[in-house]
Design an enzyme around this catalytic site. Structure first.
Site, PDB file in Angstrom:
ATOM      1  CD  GLU A   1      -2.628   1.448   2.509  1.00  0.00           C
ATOM      2  OE1 GLU A   1      -2.272   0.861   3.541  1.00  0.00           O
ATOM      3  OE2 GLU A   1      -3.584   2.243   2.463  1.00  0.00           O
TER       4      GLU A   1
ATOM      5  NE  ARG B   1       4.531  -8.005  10.683  1.00  0.00           N
ATOM      6  CZ  ARG B   1       3.824  -6.976  10.199  1.00  0.00           C
ATOM      7  NH1 ARG B   1       2.523  -7.053  10.128  1.00  0.00           N
ATOM      8  NH2 ARG B   1       4.425  -5.883   9.818  1.00  0.00           N
TER       9      ARG B   1
ATOM     10  CE  LYS C   1       3.528  -0.046   4.639  1.00  0.00           C
ATOM     11  NZ  LYS C   1       2.746   0.181   3.432  1.00  0.00           N
TER      12      LYS C   1
END
Length: 559
Positions: A33, A259, A269
């Site tokens: 994104e 992850r 983020k």
RNA sequence: UGGGGUGUAGCCAAGUGGUAAGGCAACGGGUUUUGAUCCCGUCAUUCGCAGGUUCGAUCCCUGCCACCCCAGCCA
């Protein structure tokens, strides 16, 4: 190669599924994104997606998941493209955006409405939350759940035409409000957002949600394996539901892996945004961050990051990788690829009393001790030199084989010197060392049998230049800063130290290597963002391994 | 107390009914004009725990425990 043993469970699955289908292609995608910069965790995903496709003669799409105009911006698109290419991956003509499919997605929503599988809800956000139930209690149906397809169609078109305000209406999938999987309790498909989109401007005022857009974008692009992280595991039934109900031509398969978490670092983020907004760091490319751009500025080579990603593996287990693993990959790569130089970070003046005043002796030094192809360079030896302050000790322990009063040490690529006198200022600080040199001990001549235990680095006062060097340490004091509710409290106050160093002249010359090893101290690179014509600023990429530091530390802890 | 996952060394990670790869870290030693590099060696009688099946279980079965994720009109 195709028959060699797959390295992880994902490659295993792909191998098993494709081995008997000679026409089947492997198509993957990396779907960021554009709402922030990429970090080391994304690198893991990028490496996986591109490598898996590559190993199977497949292709990878770089697709921006730009479905939320409130948070996204083109500057992130640009940085992400730069980072992915810098890592060495090429999407060729497969640069796409979820927004490329807005029209298809809109038609797919209409299809669901017509099939009676989607409805426009007039409940507000709070009401929807209440109706959704909890983890242990089932949800209940919205009073608008049974609107007819005709009415839904009409309402959805009016949503699209901007006849309602944000939040007034929402398109939902009609699945099961009692599902134990929260994602299946009539999830939102389209919401109203009267906000310009960075690519489609004001064309749309309704935007698709992730689950809907992502699954269908994968299908439209013919993705075969949609690799994502574990938190999407219980979205998979929804992913499959959309693909099933929209009846797309291609049916991608989603596979989840864990992850990457790095100890003493941040890979979120949202939290990184916080550090930047609060000016705790210099920006997304602050060298203390494990962002791709930060690591690039710090001097980490792309191959080191690729190597790291290969070493950590792919599994479904929660993990916290130690920084040492990354640093090891960096050292290993830099060790074989950078030239050696000399520089003194904390200079202590040395005068060679028996060396002629204005004489300059030019010496030859190897650019790499194991790789002769890297060539030689010239370094100047003069009466006034600088050595590292920590390479001299007045009362040195037995194992300290550097310079001490009356002691001898070799200057790298030059002579053996002896410390004759220590000069101090009025408050007792060591200001200068008066030494003598032994002309018979010139490096490489073999004229003298004299042996010394230590070799130290040095620069000539005349033939060196001043430079600012930034020394980095871990940004956080705690193992998992993301778990802290007050990020500022977890910051290591010593994460950045600046020193004024003396570097050998060759580093200031035309064609000097931008990344190099300063012998005995570490790997460094020019900070091109901070440097200018007048001032050169360097970053310490990583220190060398230091077994002496370990010995000292052990001695200290023993008292 | 619903659903979805995961447990192999300090950190990662292979393995799979036949007696625990490898990497990082750590620790010993050798080479070395970088206390670097390089080399050599040590480092799980045991695979979350407890039972069961079996000649034999980390692997199969049962039960338990721990940890992670999910109640955005974020992705």
């Amino acid at each position: 190669m195709k028959d060699s043993k797959p390295r992880d469970f994902i490659r295993q699955i792909i191998h098993d599924e494709t081995k008997n289908q000679d026409s089947r292609k492997v198509i993957t995608r990396f779907p960021p994104e554009p709402n922030g910069f990429l970090h080391i965790g994304h690198a893991k995903s990028i490496c996986l997606n591109f490598a898996v496709a590559n190993e199977n003669k497949g292709k990878t799409f770089l697709r921006f998941d730009d479905t939320n105009p409130l948070k996204e911006d083109d500057i992130y698109v640009q940085s992400i493209k730069e980072d992915v290419s810098w890592l060495g991956f090429d999407w060729e003509d497969r640069l796409t955006f979820a927004s490329d499919y807005f029209e298809n997605l809109y038609q797919a929503a209409i299809k669901l409405i017509n099939k009676g599988l989607a409805y426009v809800d007039s409940l507000n956000a709070n009401e929807i939350r209440e109706y959704r139930g909890t983890l242990t209690e089932p949800g209940k149906d919205s009073p608008y759940r049974n609107r007819s397809p005709e009415e839904n169609l009409e309402l959805f078109k009016r949503m699209k035409n901007g006849e309602f305000s944000d939040g007034e209406m929402i398109l939902r999938a009609k699945i099961d409000m009692k599902s134990p999987n929260m994602n299946m309790r009539d999830p939102a498909i389209y919401r109203i957002r009267k906000h310009a989109h960075q690519r489609t401007a004001d064309k749309w005022c309704i935007y698709p949600m992730y689950d809907f857009a992502h699954a269908l974008s994968d299908a439209y692009e013919g993705i075969t394996y949609s690799l994502c992280t574990l938190e999407f595991e219980d979205h998979r039934p929804l992913y499959n539901w959309f693909i099933e109900q929209v009846e797309t031509e291609h049916r991608p398969r989603q596979i989840e892996f864990s992850r990457l978490n790095m100890a003493y670092a941040l890979t979120s983020k949202r939290k990184l945004h916080g550090l930047i907004i609060n000016k705790i760091v210099d920006g997304w490319d602050d060298p203390r961050l494990v962002t791709i751009s930060g690591m690039r500025r710090r001097g980490y080579p792309p191959n080191a990051i690729l190597d790291f990603c290969e070493r950590i593996g792919i599994t479904k287990k929660d993990n916290y990788i130690e920084m040492g693993v990354l640093e090891n990959s960096v050292r290993e790569e830099l060790g074989d690829t950078t030239q050696r130089r000399m520089g003194v970070l904390d200079p202590l003046k040395v005068t060679i009393q028996n060396f002629e005043n204005d004489k300059v002796e030019v010496l030859e030094a190897q650019n790499h001790p194991q790789i002769p192809e890297f060539g030689m360079r010239k370094i100047s030896f003069t009466k006034e030199l600088y050595i590292e302050r920590s390479d001299f000790k007045e009362d040195a322990p037995r194992k300290f084989h550097r310079l001490k009063p009356g002691g001898e040490v070799r200057l790298r690529y030059a002579y053996i010197i002896k410390c004759e006198e220590v000069i101090k200022d009025s408050s007792g600080n060591i200001e200068e060392l008066i030494c003598s040199y032994d002309p018979d001990t010139k490096s490489g001549t073999g004229k003298s049998d004299k042996k010394v235990k230590g070799t130290i680095h040095w620069v000539s006062a005349e033939h060196s230049f001043d430079a600012e060097i930034r020394l980095y340490d871990r940004l956080f004091k705690v193992h998992n800063p993301a778990a802290s509710d007050d990020l500022e409290k977890t910051i290591n106050p010593d994460s950045l130290k600046t020193v004024q160093a003396k570097l050998e002249d060759s580093l200031g010359a035309e064609g000097a290597p931008p990344s190099f090893q300063l012998e005995r101290t570490g790997y460094f690179c020019l900070d091109t963002k901070l440097s200018n014509e007048k001032k050169r600023i360097y970053n310490r990429t990583v220190t060398l391994r230091d077994s002496w530091a370990k010995i000292e530390k052990a001695a200290m802890s023993q008292g």
